[in-house]
Design a protein around this motif. Structure first.
Motif, short mmCIF file in Angstrom:
data_model
loop_
_atom_site.label_atom_id
_atom_site.label_comp_id
_atom_site.label_asym_id
_atom_site.label_seq_id
_atom_site.Cartn_x
_atom_site.Cartn_y
_atom_site.Cartn_z
N ARG A 154 -20.66 -10.91 29.13
CA ARG A 154 -20.17 -10.29 30.35
C ARG A 154 -18.67 -10.04 30.28
O ARG A 154 -18.17 -8.99 30.70
N ALA A 157 -18.17 -7.12 28.06
CA ALA A 157 -18.63 -5.91 28.75
C ALA A 157 -17.62 -5.46 29.80
O ALA A 157 -17.32 -4.26 29.92
N LEU A 164 -24.90 -4.62 30.94
CA LEU A 164 -25.67 -5.60 30.17
C LEU A 164 -27.12 -5.62 30.66
O LEU A 164 -27.38 -5.78 31.86
N ALA A 192 -25.84 -10.66 33.79
CA ALA A 192 -26.46 -9.40 33.37
C ALA A 192 -26.68 -8.49 34.57
O ALA A 192 -26.97 -8.95 35.67
#
Length: 401
Positions: A154, A157, A164, A192
């Motif tokens: 995360r 990202a 994700l 996610a």
């Protein structure tokens, strides 16, 4: 270890995985078969609500199978021809194929040899080797039931504007500990954007076929509902027009990814035993761990700690994987003794389809070396102590001969 002669001569085959169906499961399905709804009825929403509660997510959408769940995720996130998505080569091909269904480009990245999970540092190197915006998202996989560190993914990202999707098909009930010391359950939506699960017969919760997507994002949830049912909505608040109670609108090009009520009834019944099944899987894993810990020539995969104590694991143990030098020899030897071990997985980038897109053997050496040595041993709640003892005996017998 003394071999059991009855098992040697009369045993039934011992598979690597199998479903466990009880009378309660059968009765739940029968009751639904006798109800007014075989599909699009109340059991679907009940299963979704119960599963969301189980993993700790706000929303859940049940669908036809785990592959459909992955496809729904890529549709909801707007994956298209300009999208480039990173995933692991050590997974069932659906983890990558869902990107191709939408016309996107799949880029594989190598694994951590100790865990066989997608290596977040290698992913970071790949992402940072390209201009910002080059990649769209990452699909980490909780391989074998061992949760990836989604917090680390995360962070990466967020630094690069990526989404994700957690492929948690192997890990319902699994968890990892984040940097604050908090347990994060697979599929809870904390890190996610979307998570998927599978209810194939060899999985923890078996519905025959079936899948689930979980999320904490209401906008994504609404898109999942739309794409699951042909892109059609009947919700009066979402309609552009309303001609009457019969009216519906196809607002997007969706799919028929619905799941029948009978399967959701089975899923609901199985979900009531999920924690007991998970405990049994972990107990089987401990027996394997002890048996193989001092055997030269057998390696086991490193487990992601789920607590501050190394002894406490969040591994969901869909699979129990060992690595041996002569994998083919062991595979054949076990089958001679009716032990149906399996290989998970052939690296996705070596499949003819992905070779046709430019991938070659040698691209991801850790994944390829893992594949040469890996073997999944029997792992399912109804595996008996006697059967497991026999499996262990035969594995060690082969390795030490």
């Amino acid at each position: 270890m003394t071999q059991n002669p009855e098992l040697r001569t009369h045993q039934k085959p011992i598979p690597y995985g199998r479903q466990y169906i009880t009378e309660d499961d059968i009765q739940a399905v029968v009751e639904t078969l006798q109800s007014d709804y075989l599909t699009q009825g109340p059991k679907v929403a009940q299963f979704e609500e119960a599963f969301a509660k189980y993993v700790g997510a706000k929303y859940a959408v049940a669908c036809a199978n785990g592959t459909a769940a992955l496809h729904l995720c890529t549709l909801a996130l707007g994956v298209g021809e300009q999208s480039r998505v990173i995933t692991t080569p050590i997974t069932f091909v659906a983890s990558a194929n869902c990107v191709r269904y939408c016309g996107g480009t799949v880029e594989f990245c190598d694994i951590d040899p100790a865990t066989a999970l997608l290596d977040v540092e290698k992913v970071r190197q790949l992402v940072e080797s390209k201009p910002k915006g080059y990649y769209s998202g990452i699909i980490p996989v909780d391989f074998a039931g061992n949760p990836v560190n989604l917090e680390a993914f995360r962070q990466l990202a967020d630094e690069h504007g990526l989404w994700l999707i957690e492929d948690a098909a192997h890990s319902p009930g699994g968890s990892f500990i984040d940097s604050q010391g908090e347990k994060q359950r697979c599929g809870n939506g904390r890190y996610a954007d979307l998570s998927i699960f599978s209810f194939h017969p060899v999985k923890h919760i078996a519905t025959g076929e079936g899948g689930m997507v979980t999320t904490n994002d209401e906008a994504l949830y609404q898109k999942l509902l739309l794409y699951r049912t042909h892109g059609i909505t009947r919700d009066p608040e979402l309609l552009e027009e309303n001609h009457g109670g019969w009216y519906m609108e196809m607002q997007e090009l969706g799919y028929n990814y619905r799941i029948p009520d009978m399967l959701c009834a089975l899923g609901l019944s199985q979900l009531q035993r999920a924690e007991a099944g998970l405990a049994r899987r972990r107990g089987i894993a401990k027996v394997y761990d002890r048996a193989f810990s001092s055997v030269v020539g057998i390696q086991t995969l490193k487990t992601t700690p789920a607590a501050m104590h190394e002894e406490e694991t969040g591994h969901a143990y869909h699979l129990y994987v060992i690595r041996v030098e002569d994998r083919k020899g062991l595979y054949d030897y076990l089958r001679e003794h009716k032990i149906l071990a399996q290989v998970h997985y052939i690296p996705a980038h070596t499949m003819p389809y992905y070779r046709g897109l430019g991938y070659r053997e040698g691209d991801f050496p850790a994944a390829e070396h893992y594949y040469e040595e890996c073997l999944s041993l029997p792992m399912y709640p109804s595996l008996t102590q006697e059967e497991q003892k026999f499996v262990i005996e035969k594995v060690i017998e082969f390795v030490q001969r």
